[in-house]
Design a protein around this motif. Structure first.
Motif, PDB file in Angstrom:
ATOM      1  N   LEU A 192       0.787  -1.221   0.000  1.00 26.46           N
ATOM      2  CA  LEU A 192       0.000   0.000   0.000  1.00 26.46           C
ATOM      3  C   LEU A 192       0.826   1.281   0.000  1.00 26.46           C
ATOM      4  O   LEU A 192       0.357   2.301  -0.465  1.00 26.46           O
ATOM      5  N   ILE A 193       2.056   1.262   0.476  1.00 26.49           N
ATOM      6  CA  ILE A 193       2.837   2.496   0.559  1.00 26.49           C
ATOM      7  C   ILE A 193       3.768   2.594  -0.652  1.00 26.49           C
ATOM      8  O   ILE A 193       4.604   1.723  -0.870  1.00 26.49           O
ATOM      9  N   ILE A 194       3.608   3.669  -1.421  1.00 26.44           N
ATOM     10  CA  ILE A 194       4.471   3.841  -2.591  1.00 26.44           C
ATOM     11  C   ILE A 194       5.722   4.657  -2.274  1.00 26.44           C
ATOM     12  O   ILE A 194       6.739   4.497  -2.912  1.00 26.44           O
ATOM     13  N   ALA A 195       5.630   5.529  -1.277  1.00 23.16           N
ATOM     14  CA  ALA A 195       6.775   6.334  -0.871  1.00 23.16           C
ATOM     15  C   ALA A 195       6.506   6.911   0.507  1.00 23.16           C
ATOM     16  O   ALA A 195       5.348   7.050   0.912  1.00 23.16           O
ATOM     17  N   SER A 196       7.579   7.238   1.210  1.00 24.41           N
ATOM     18  CA  SER A 196       7.452   7.787   2.560  1.00 24.41           C
ATOM     19  C   SER A 196       8.351   8.998   2.727  1.00 24.41           C
ATOM     20  O   SER A 196       9.374   9.117   2.057  1.00 24.41           O
ATOM     21  N   ALA A 197       7.941   9.860   3.638  1.00 22.49           N
ATOM     22  CA  ALA A 197       8.753  11.017   4.023  1.00 22.49           C
ATOM     23  C   ALA A 197       8.806  11.059   5.540  1.00 22.49           C
ATOM     24  O   ALA A 197       7.802  10.805   6.210  1.00 22.49           O
ATOM     25  N   TRP A 230       6.648  17.417  -1.502  1.00 23.94           N
ATOM     26  CA  TRP A 230       7.267  16.277  -2.192  1.00 23.94           C
ATOM     27  C   TRP A 230       6.226  15.203  -2.470  1.00 23.94           C
ATOM     28  O   TRP A 230       6.146  14.671  -3.581  1.00 23.94           O
ATOM     29  N   MET A 231       5.414  14.893  -1.461  1.00 24.65           N
ATOM     30  CA  MET A 231       4.406  13.845  -1.606  1.00 24.65           C
ATOM     31  C   MET A 231       3.385  14.213  -2.686  1.00 24.65           C
ATOM     32  O   MET A 231       3.015  13.383  -3.508  1.00 24.65           O
ATOM     33  N   GLN A 232       2.934  15.460  -2.699  1.00 26.06           N
ATOM     34  CA  GLN A 232       1.924  15.883  -3.674  1.00 26.06           C
ATOM     35  C   GLN A 232       2.457  15.872  -5.106  1.00 26.06           C
ATOM     36  O   GLN A 232       1.677  15.799  -6.043  1.00 26.06           O
ATOM     37  N   ASN A 233       3.762  15.935  -5.261  1.00 22.81           N
ATOM     38  CA  ASN A 233       4.348  15.971  -6.599  1.00 22.81           C
ATOM     39  C   ASN A 233       4.938  14.647  -7.057  1.00 22.81           C
ATOM     40  O   ASN A 233       5.623  14.603  -8.079  1.00 22.81           O
ATOM     41  N   LEU A 234       4.678  13.582  -6.334  1.00 26.04           N
ATOM     42  CA  LEU A 234       5.153  12.266  -6.772  1.00 26.04           C
ATOM     43  C   LEU A 234       4.522  11.922  -8.109  1.00 26.04           C
ATOM     44  O   LEU A 234       3.318  12.099  -8.298  1.00 26.04           O
ATOM     45  N   LYS A 235       5.315  11.388  -9.012  1.00 30.77           N
ATOM     46  CA  LYS A 235       4.799  11.035 -10.336  1.00 30.77           C
ATOM     47  C   LYS A 235       3.692   9.979 -10.248  1.00 30.77           C
ATOM     48  O   LYS A 235       2.801   9.942 -11.086  1.00 30.77           O
ATOM     49  N   GLU A 236       3.740   9.140  -9.214  1.00 29.30           N
ATOM     50  CA  GLU A 236       2.711   8.105  -9.062  1.00 29.30           C
ATOM     51  C   GLU A 236       1.332   8.703  -8.824  1.00 29.30           C
ATOM     52  O   GLU A 236       0.324   8.050  -9.065  1.00 29.30           O
ATOM     53  N   PHE A 237       1.268   9.939  -8.333  1.00 30.42           N
ATOM     54  CA  PHE A 237      -0.003  10.581  -8.051  1.00 30.42           C
ATOM     55  C   PHE A 237      -0.453  11.535  -9.161  1.00 30.42           C
ATOM     56  O   PHE A 237      -1.544  12.054  -9.127  1.00 30.42           O
ATOM     57  N   ASN A 238       0.392  11.774 -10.124  1.00 30.97           N
ATOM     58  CA  ASN A 238       0.061  12.751 -11.179  1.00 30.97           C
ATOM     59  C   ASN A 238      -0.119  12.094 -12.536  1.00 30.97           C
ATOM     60  O   ASN A 238       0.155  11.000 -12.766  1.00 30.97           O
TER      61      ASN A 238
END
Length: 137
Positions: A89-94, A129-137
């Motif tokens: 479920l987690i694609i990236a973390s900060a 950073w999270m809002q600009n992840l390519k996985e979300f855009n």
């Protein structure tokens, strides 16, 4: 800075989930975690919140994870590996760091996962950073 005191709290309009060991803010594409002072975050606690995450986001959830480390607590770094192996479920973390010990802990935790973990100096940096992840855009 607590998430509720940030400019993003009103903008993101999260669902607030208070657990016995911390507060979770469920946003559209990611969650923000603020664990309580002195907590040891073990696998039992991880599974409790993972259950709540799936209830909120659905069984096929793909989300980001922000750890806003405003308090001192310990984390079992093996949790990262277990979450990857058992759940996808987690694609990236900060990890938002406020002192040098948090930086060292984040560096150690980073070794336990193949997913991206960004070490951030502010909540703003982590959210941007999270809002600009390519996985979300």
């Amino acid at each position: 800075m607590k998430f509720e005191n940030s400019e993003y709290f009103k903008i993101l309009n999260p669902t607030k989930l208070v657990m016995p060991f911390g507060t979770y803010y469920l946003c559209e594409k990611f969650l923000i975690v603020e664990l309580d002072e002195g907590v040891h975050f073990d696998w039992d606690k991880a599974e409790q919140i993972i259950k709540k995450v799936f209830e909120f986001y659905g069984d096929d959830a793909i989300i980001g994870f922000i750890s806003n480390r405003i308090n001192h607590y310990s984390v079992d770094p093996n949790n990262w590996k277990k979450v990857e192996e058992k759940y996808s479920l987690i694609i990236a973390s900060a990890i938002v760091m406020y002192n040098s010990s948090t930086y060292m802990n984040a560096s150690i935790e980073k070794q336990f996962t193949q997913k991206s973990i960004k070490r951030c100096l502010s909540l703003k940096e982590a959210i941007d950073w999270m809002q600009n992840l390519k996985e979300f855009n």
